[in-house]
Every structure is written in structure tokens, then in C-alpha cells.
Design a protein around this motif. Structure first.
Motif, PDB file in Angstrom:
ATOM      1  N   ARG A   1     -23.717 -51.246 -21.255  1.00 15.62           N
ATOM      2  CA  ARG A   1     -23.860 -52.458 -20.435  1.00 15.62           C
ATOM      3  C   ARG A   1     -23.461 -53.708 -21.217  1.00 15.62           C
ATOM      4  O   ARG A   1     -22.792 -54.604 -20.707  1.00 15.62           O
ATOM      5  CB  ARG A   1     -25.306 -52.597 -19.983  1.00 15.62           C
ATOM      6  CG  ARG A   1     -25.642 -51.880 -18.689  1.00 15.62           C
ATOM      7  CD  ARG A   1     -27.102 -52.044 -18.366  1.00 15.62           C
ATOM      8  NE  ARG A   1     -27.354 -51.888 -16.940  1.00 15.62           N
ATOM      9  CZ  ARG A   1     -28.460 -51.385 -16.430  1.00 15.62           C
ATOM     10  NH1 ARG A   1     -29.420 -50.963 -17.250  1.00 15.62           N
ATOM     11  NH2 ARG A   1     -28.618 -51.299 -15.130  1.00 15.62           N
ATOM     12  N   ARG A   2     -23.902 -53.771 -22.443  1.00 14.29           N
ATOM     13  CA  ARG A   2     -23.691 -54.976 -23.245  1.00 14.29           C
ATOM     14  C   ARG A   2     -22.254 -55.079 -23.762  1.00 14.29           C
ATOM     15  O   ARG A   2     -21.791 -56.183 -24.084  1.00 14.29           O
ATOM     16  CB  ARG A   2     -24.685 -54.991 -24.407  1.00 14.29           C
ATOM     17  CG  ARG A   2     -26.116 -55.303 -23.974  1.00 14.29           C
ATOM     18  CD  ARG A   2     -27.110 -55.006 -25.084  1.00 14.29           C
ATOM     19  NE  ARG A   2     -28.286 -55.840 -25.039  1.00 14.29           N
ATOM     20  CZ  ARG A   2     -29.369 -55.591 -24.324  1.00 14.29           C
ATOM     21  NH1 ARG A   2     -29.416 -54.500 -23.556  1.00 14.29           N
ATOM     22  NH2 ARG A   2     -30.401 -56.424 -24.340  1.00 14.29           N
ATOM     23  N   SER A   3     -21.552 -53.957 -23.891  1.00 13.67           N
ATOM     24  CA  SER A   3     -20.166 -53.973 -24.377  1.00 13.67           C
ATOM     25  C   SER A   3     -19.172 -54.242 -23.254  1.00 13.67           C
ATOM     26  O   SER A   3     -18.091 -54.793 -23.496  1.00 13.67           O
ATOM     27  CB  SER A   3     -19.824 -52.629 -25.036  1.00 13.67           C
ATOM     28  OG  SER A   3     -20.673 -52.365 -26.120  1.00 13.67           O
TER      29      SER A   3
ATOM     30  N   ARG B   1     -13.208 -52.495 -22.368  1.00 14.16           N
ATOM     31  CA  ARG B   1     -13.227 -51.538 -21.254  1.00 14.16           C
ATOM     32  C   ARG B   1     -13.990 -50.311 -21.753  1.00 14.16           C
ATOM     33  O   ARG B   1     -13.562 -49.652 -22.685  1.00 14.16           O
ATOM     34  CB  ARG B   1     -11.809 -51.156 -20.842  1.00 14.16           C
ATOM     35  CG  ARG B   1     -10.986 -52.310 -20.267  1.00 14.16           C
ATOM     36  CD  ARG B   1      -9.546 -51.895 -20.112  1.00 14.16           C
ATOM     37  NE  ARG B   1      -8.980 -51.540 -21.415  1.00 14.16           N
ATOM     38  CZ  ARG B   1      -7.823 -50.902 -21.575  1.00 14.16           C
ATOM     39  NH1 ARG B   1      -7.124 -50.521 -20.530  1.00 14.16           N
ATOM     40  NH2 ARG B   1      -7.383 -50.619 -22.790  1.00 14.16           N
ATOM     41  N   VAL B   2     -15.114 -50.025 -21.110  1.00 20.59           N
ATOM     42  CA  VAL B   2     -16.057 -49.029 -21.623  1.00 20.59           C
ATOM     43  C   VAL B   2     -16.199 -47.862 -20.647  1.00 20.59           C
ATOM     44  O   VAL B   2     -16.263 -48.060 -19.430  1.00 20.59           O
ATOM     45  CB  VAL B   2     -17.440 -49.671 -21.858  1.00 20.59           C
ATOM     46  CG1 VAL B   2     -18.436 -48.632 -22.380  1.00 20.59           C
ATOM     47  CG2 VAL B   2     -17.331 -50.843 -22.826  1.00 20.59           C
TER      48      VAL B   2
ATOM     49  N   ASP C   1     -15.164 -53.175 -15.880  1.00 22.93           N
ATOM     50  CA  ASP C   1     -14.989 -52.700 -17.259  1.00 22.93           C
ATOM     51  C   ASP C   1     -16.026 -51.672 -17.691  1.00 22.93           C
ATOM     52  O   ASP C   1     -16.198 -51.430 -18.892  1.00 22.93           O
ATOM     53  CB  ASP C   1     -14.998 -53.868 -18.256  1.00 22.93           C
ATOM     54  CG  ASP C   1     -13.792 -54.767 -18.106  1.00 22.93           C
ATOM     55  OD1 ASP C   1     -12.725 -54.257 -17.734  1.00 22.93           O
ATOM     56  OD2 ASP C   1     -13.920 -55.979 -18.361  1.00 22.93           O
ATOM     57  N   LEU C   2     -16.725 -51.051 -16.741  1.00 22.61           N
ATOM     58  CA  LEU C   2     -17.690 -50.013 -17.102  1.00 22.61           C
ATOM     59  C   LEU C   2     -17.599 -48.850 -16.123  1.00 22.61           C
ATOM     60  O   LEU C   2     -17.827 -49.008 -14.926  1.00 22.61           O
ATOM     61  CB  LEU C   2     -19.118 -50.560 -17.104  1.00 22.61           C
ATOM     62  CG  LEU C   2     -20.232 -49.531 -17.395  1.00 22.61           C
ATOM     63  CD1 LEU C   2     -19.985 -48.821 -18.730  1.00 22.61           C
ATOM     64  CD2 LEU C   2     -21.597 -50.213 -17.392  1.00 22.61           C
ATOM     65  N   ARG C   3     -17.255 -47.658 -16.668  1.00 23.58           N
ATOM     66  CA  ARG C   3     -17.182 -46.438 -15.871  1.00 23.58           C
ATOM     67  C   ARG C   3     -18.161 -45.413 -16.417  1.00 23.58           C
ATOM     68  O   ARG C   3     -18.489 -45.421 -17.599  1.00 23.58           O
ATOM     69  CB  ARG C   3     -15.770 -45.847 -15.896  1.00 23.58           C
ATOM     70  CG  ARG C   3     -14.756 -46.631 -15.056  1.00 23.58           C
ATOM     71  CD  ARG C   3     -13.377 -46.081 -15.281  1.00 23.58           C
ATOM     72  NE  ARG C   3     -12.400 -46.586 -14.325  1.00 23.58           N
ATOM     73  CZ  ARG C   3     -11.101 -46.414 -14.443  1.00 23.58           C
ATOM     74  NH1 ARG C   3     -10.613 -45.743 -15.475  1.00 23.58           N
ATOM     75  NH2 ARG C   3     -10.271 -46.899 -13.546  1.00 23.58           N
ATOM     76  N   LEU C   4     -18.578 -44.512 -15.527  1.00 25.02           N
ATOM     77  CA  LEU C   4     -19.552 -43.478 -15.878  1.00 25.02           C
ATOM     78  C   LEU C   4     -19.003 -42.114 -15.496  1.00 25.02           C
ATOM     79  O   LEU C   4     -18.454 -41.934 -14.404  1.00 25.02           O
ATOM     80  CB  LEU C   4     -20.871 -43.731 -15.148  1.00 25.02           C
ATOM     81  CG  LEU C   4     -21.941 -42.639 -15.253  1.00 25.02           C
ATOM     82  CD1 LEU C   4     -22.443 -42.506 -16.681  1.00 25.02           C
ATOM     83  CD2 LEU C   4     -23.094 -42.937 -14.298  1.00 25.02           C
TER      84      LEU C   4
END
Length: 313
Positions: free
Chosen positions: A125-127, A132-133, A180-183
Motif C-alpha cells: 500500500r505504501r509503495s 508500480r507494485v 499502481d497496485l495489483r494483487l
């Protein structure tokens, strides 16, 4: 790529900080010299080094005048050996050929229940937004999806793609949690090591940073994946059971030992990279809202993220 070497002219605490930053301490050779200006013995030894070798100095307030008299660049002076303080200065002094950026981070515990998923989801979350995480839940528990207020396809549906999982496939499979956050990865089963490795490789082609929430360190999938990770964060309590497990694990230079709910700086002769404070109110508030942790624990997570951002660039 070969790890950058640092000539350490200082005490054991300096060597531990250099290792924590993913660099190789040495007594001679190319790279950069880290000199404790507070100890004249080490200053005299620094005089014997190649004059063209870049240097970084640890200096107290009483040593600033000496540094100025010697013409030392103030940007190469640091007041603390803490990796978060030392890292940016030391990295900037390294020759152009540096350690490869960290793209894959493995987060695991010496056993279950030490807070690995909480750490992994908070780092993700913070990155995100800065990088792109992609967060990969390799535990098969679905807990990462719960924390991120999202959902993810179960691993068994992907097992047939082990030999053909491409970045294009992953782009379709992954759940977009936020910009920018995928799971990737949901309940109810853990993935095979082959599928997990294929997923990590595909994710690294699409993202700046891949964070893997892995099962406990002694397990076979986590051991196999360790060879494919650039950095490992190993969480541990300081209770007897955790200590015994930690002592049984082979030490490695790319592992950051994270002491959970502890203030210790060493556990079982292993240097603790960071200690996470006990902050039950902050965790309870995060659980109630399924959100990022705040308070003192959240501040500790923020500090780790800053170090990962350095590592990733």
C-alpha cells in the motif's frame, strides 16, 4: 551482478549496516571506503587506501571542524551508522556499476502469526503510487485480499498455466486494487513452487516492485522462491520457538531480519535490521477498517518503505 564492495574502517556496527544495505564489507578492493572519523586509528588506516577511492565518513559534531580542515565534502559526512541515514550517502558514493535494483521482495516469518501478511500488505500500500507494485499472496489464505478490501482468483485455476504464464496473461489475471497496485493469488490453496516462480517472473516484467507474502521460511515453496528474490524480509519474535527456528536457518546477506514486537538489536547472533514496536491500538484500528496501519507501527513501516525505495532504484 556482483555485490558492490565497501572497505569498512570502523567497528562491527558499521559492518552490520553495510550488510543490511545489501553491500559486501571488505578490507580492501574496489568500491567505496566507509571511515569512522571519530576513531583516529581508522583515520590513519584510511590514509593507506588508494587516494582515488571515494570515501564516506561517520562524524560526530566534534569532528566537523576536522572534516572541514581536511577539505572533506560535507555531502559525504553522516552522523549515524543507521542504514536509513547511511544508505543514501553510501549509495551515492559508489562507482557507477552498482548492485542491481531490487525488483522482488519476499516477506515471510520464521513461523505463522508473526505479522508477515500485515507487513507485506502495508509495504504494498505504501509503495504504490511511488512505484508500480504487484503483491503476490503465496500463502493461499486470501488474507492479503482481505486486508486490501479486494478479491483475487484462486491459485488452482492458474496451475495449468505454469509453462505458459506470460506477462500478458498476468495482466489479465491480476486484480487492480488501486492505481499502481495489483494483487495475485487467493484462497483456498497454496500454489506450487513452479507456479509461484512463473508468476513472480511475469510480475517482475510488468511492475517496478513485486512483493511476495510467503508461507513461513522453513517451508519448501519459500525456500525455493528465495533463490529468485532480490531481497528477503524475515520476521521473527524473540520467543524460544522463534529463536530456535531462526537459528536453524542458513544466514544470507540479502536477508533483513525484522524483529516483531521487540526492541532487540540481535536475536540468536543475527543482527536485527529493524525492530517493529508493539502497537495493539493501531493494529486494532487497522483491522476494524481493513486499512493501512497507523501509529508507531505505521511509522516503522514507512521507514522500511523508504529503504525499499532506495533498494529498488
Amino acid at each position: 551482478m556482483r555485490t558492490a564492495r565497501v572497505v569498512v574502517l570502523g567497528g562491527e556496527h558499521l559492518r552490520e549496516s553495510v550488510v543490511a544495505l545489501g553491500l559486501e564489507p571488505c578490507t580492501d578492493g574496489p568500491g567505496v571506503a566507509l571511515v569512522d572519523l571519530r576513531d583516529r586509528t581508522f583515520v590513519e588506516r584510511a590514509a593507506a587506501l588508494d587516494r582515488d577511492m571515494p570515501r564516506v565518513f561517520i562524524a560526530g559534531e566534534e569532528d566537523r571542524g576536522l572534516a572541514a580542515a581536511l577539505g572533506i565534502d560535507p555531502s559525504r559526512l553522516v552522523a549515524s551508522h543507521e542504514p536509513a541515514v547511511l544508505g543514501p550517502v553510501l549509495m551515492s558514493a559508489l562507482p557507477v556499476a552498482r548492485r542491481a535494483p531490487t525488483r522482488t521482495v519476499l516477506v515471510c516469518g520464521v513461523r505463522g502469526g508473526v505479522g508477515a501478511t500485515l507487513l507485506a500488505t502495508n509495504l504494498a500500500r505504501r509503495s504504490a503510487g511511488k512505484l508500480r507494485v504487484c503483491l503476490i499472496d503465496a500463502t493461499g489464505s486470501g488474507c492479503a485480499a482481505w486486508w486490501l478490501r479486494s478479491s483475487a482468483g484462486p491459485w488452482p485455476e492458474l496451475e495449468g498455466l505454469v509453462d505458459e504464464l506470460t506477462p500478458d496473461h498476468l495482466a489479465v489475471i491480476a486484480t487492480e486494487v488501486a492505481p499502481d497496485l495489483r494483487l495475485v493469488g487467493g484462497a483456498p490453496a497454496t500454489p506450487s513452487a513452479a507456479l509461484l516462480i512463473a508468476t513472480v517472473r511475469a510480475a517482475a516484467s510488468l511492475h517496478d516492485l513485486v512483493i511476495v507474502d510467503a508461507p513461513p521460511a522453513p517451508g519448501a515453496p519459500t525456500r525455493e522462491l528465495g533463490a529468485h528474490a532480490d531481497r528477503r524480509l524475515l520476521l521473527t519474535y524473540d520467543d524460544p520457538c522463534s529463536r530456535a527456528t531462526l537459528a536453524s536457518l542458513a544466514p544470507a546477506g540479502d536477508v533483513w531480519i525484522i524483529a516483531s514486537q521487540s526492541k532487540l538489536t540481535r536475536i540468536e547472533e543475527r543482527a536485527v535490521f529493524r525492530a517493529l514496536p508493539r502497537d495493539e491500538p493501531a493494529v486494532a484500528d487497522a483491522v476494524a477498517g481493513r486499512k493501512a496501519v497507523g501509529g508507531a507501527l505505521g511509522a516503522a513501516y514507512d521507514a522500511l518503505v523508504e529503504l525499499l525505495l532506495i533498494d529498488a532504484t
